[in-house]
Design a protein around this motif. Structure first.
Motif, PDB file in Angstrom:
ATOM      1  N   ALA A 153      37.017  37.312  52.955  1.00  0.00           N
ATOM      2  CA  ALA A 153      36.213  38.498  53.285  1.00  0.00           C
ATOM      3  C   ALA A 153      36.044  38.605  54.802  1.00  0.00           C
ATOM      4  O   ALA A 153      36.817  39.270  55.477  1.00  0.00           O
ATOM      5  CB  ALA A 153      34.873  38.439  52.568  1.00  0.00           C
ATOM      6  N   MET A 212      30.980  41.787  51.506  1.00  0.00           N
ATOM      7  CA  MET A 212      31.863  41.826  50.346  1.00  0.00           C
ATOM      8  C   MET A 212      32.982  42.840  50.611  1.00  0.00           C
ATOM      9  O   MET A 212      32.768  43.892  51.211  1.00  0.00           O
ATOM     10  CB  MET A 212      31.090  42.234  49.091  1.00  0.00           C
ATOM     11  CG  MET A 212      29.951  41.299  48.735  1.00  0.00           C
ATOM     12  SD  MET A 212      30.522  39.675  48.199  1.00  0.00           S
ATOM     13  CE  MET A 212      31.168  40.077  46.563  1.00  0.00           C
ATOM     14  N   ASP A 219      32.606  39.209  43.097  1.00  0.00           N
ATOM     15  CA  ASP A 219      32.502  37.781  43.413  1.00  0.00           C
ATOM     16  C   ASP A 219      33.378  37.017  42.427  1.00  0.00           C
ATOM     17  O   ASP A 219      33.012  36.822  41.267  1.00  0.00           O
ATOM     18  CB  ASP A 219      31.046  37.323  43.311  1.00  0.00           C
ATOM     19  CG  ASP A 219      30.842  35.905  43.820  1.00  0.00           C
ATOM     20  OD1 ASP A 219      31.670  35.035  43.487  1.00  0.00           O
ATOM     21  OD2 ASP A 219      29.862  35.662  44.545  1.00  0.00           O
TER      22      ASP A 219
END
Length: 230
Positions: A153, A212, A219
């Motif tokens: 990320a 994110m 996730d």
């Protein structure tokens, strides 16, 4: 976008990988299928990455079941280690172990992003150390370390892992990742340009306020281990 990527960063165009990644993105994909898809994507990505990173060498001769002699080949002697980033990297281990012709060591790194700063924090490191007479020389270090990190990320965690492996004494690092943000992938690729090759399933353009990937896959660690809602 491809022209703006660092030369040591590779994005797969394999049609099967891209279709499986699309399935992985779906909110309707359950934990069992998430594990299967991460494994399958890692296998395809590993085939592409290792094809350009390993060499075969002659290892004598052998005989087929019919008694014919053949020239045997094996991977050029190289000390290889898999380094999954806890916890989501665990979902990629089996695919790469299955791909390699012989078992290799697995050394775990535990890193997490501090929620406020998004900076990486190391909480576990089991990279072995065997001192020698030469200062800073570690004979236990692998020649080639393969980082397994499904999601890159911000890139901070992957960059920290690369730095740990460089300090450990590896000669080169392969990073295998299912999905990365453009920013994070570049950060990882540029951490040690001469020693690192980054192989990605795909690159998404940005991050949200929580760090994110957008649109991302959520996730992956939570999805792999049914830790949703923690």
């Amino acid at each position: 976008m491809a022209s703006s990527l660092p030369s040591n960063m590779h994005v797969s165009q394999h049609p099967c990988l891209r279709a499986k990644l699309s399935q992985l993105r779906s909110s309707t994909t359950d934990s069992r299928d998430t594990n299967r898809l991460v494994n399958d994507i890692a296998l395809i990505l590993g085939c592409e990455a290792l094809a350009s990173s390993l060499q075969v060498t002659s290892s004598g001769t052998g005989k087929t079941p019919l008694g014919y002699e053949y020239a045997a080949e094996s991977i050029s002697p190289e000390k290889i280690a898999l380094v999954p980033i806890l916890r989501s990297g665990l979902g990629m281990i089996q695919a790469i172990q299955d791909l390699l012709p012989s078992p290799v060591a697995v050394h775990h790194l535990g890193l997490f992003r501090e929620p406020t700063t998004l900076h990486p924090v190391e909480y576990y490191n089991n990279l072995p150390f065997q001192p020698t007479g030469t200062p800073s020389k570690n004979t236990a270090a692998a020649t080639l370390a393969i980082i397994l990190d499904p999601i890159i990320a911000t890139g901070g965690t992957c960059a920290a892992a690369i730095q740990s492996l460089k300090e450990w004494g590896v000669s080169k690092v392969l990073v295998l990742s299912v999905l990365a943000s453009e920013e994070g992938a570049k950060r990882a690729a540029l951490e040690w340009p001469e020693g690192v090759q980054v192989w990605l399933g795909d690159v998404d353009p940005g991050l949200d306020a929580k760090g994110m990937i957008k649109p991302g896959v959520g996730d992956v660690g939570d999805r792999l281990f049914l830790a949703l809602g923690k």
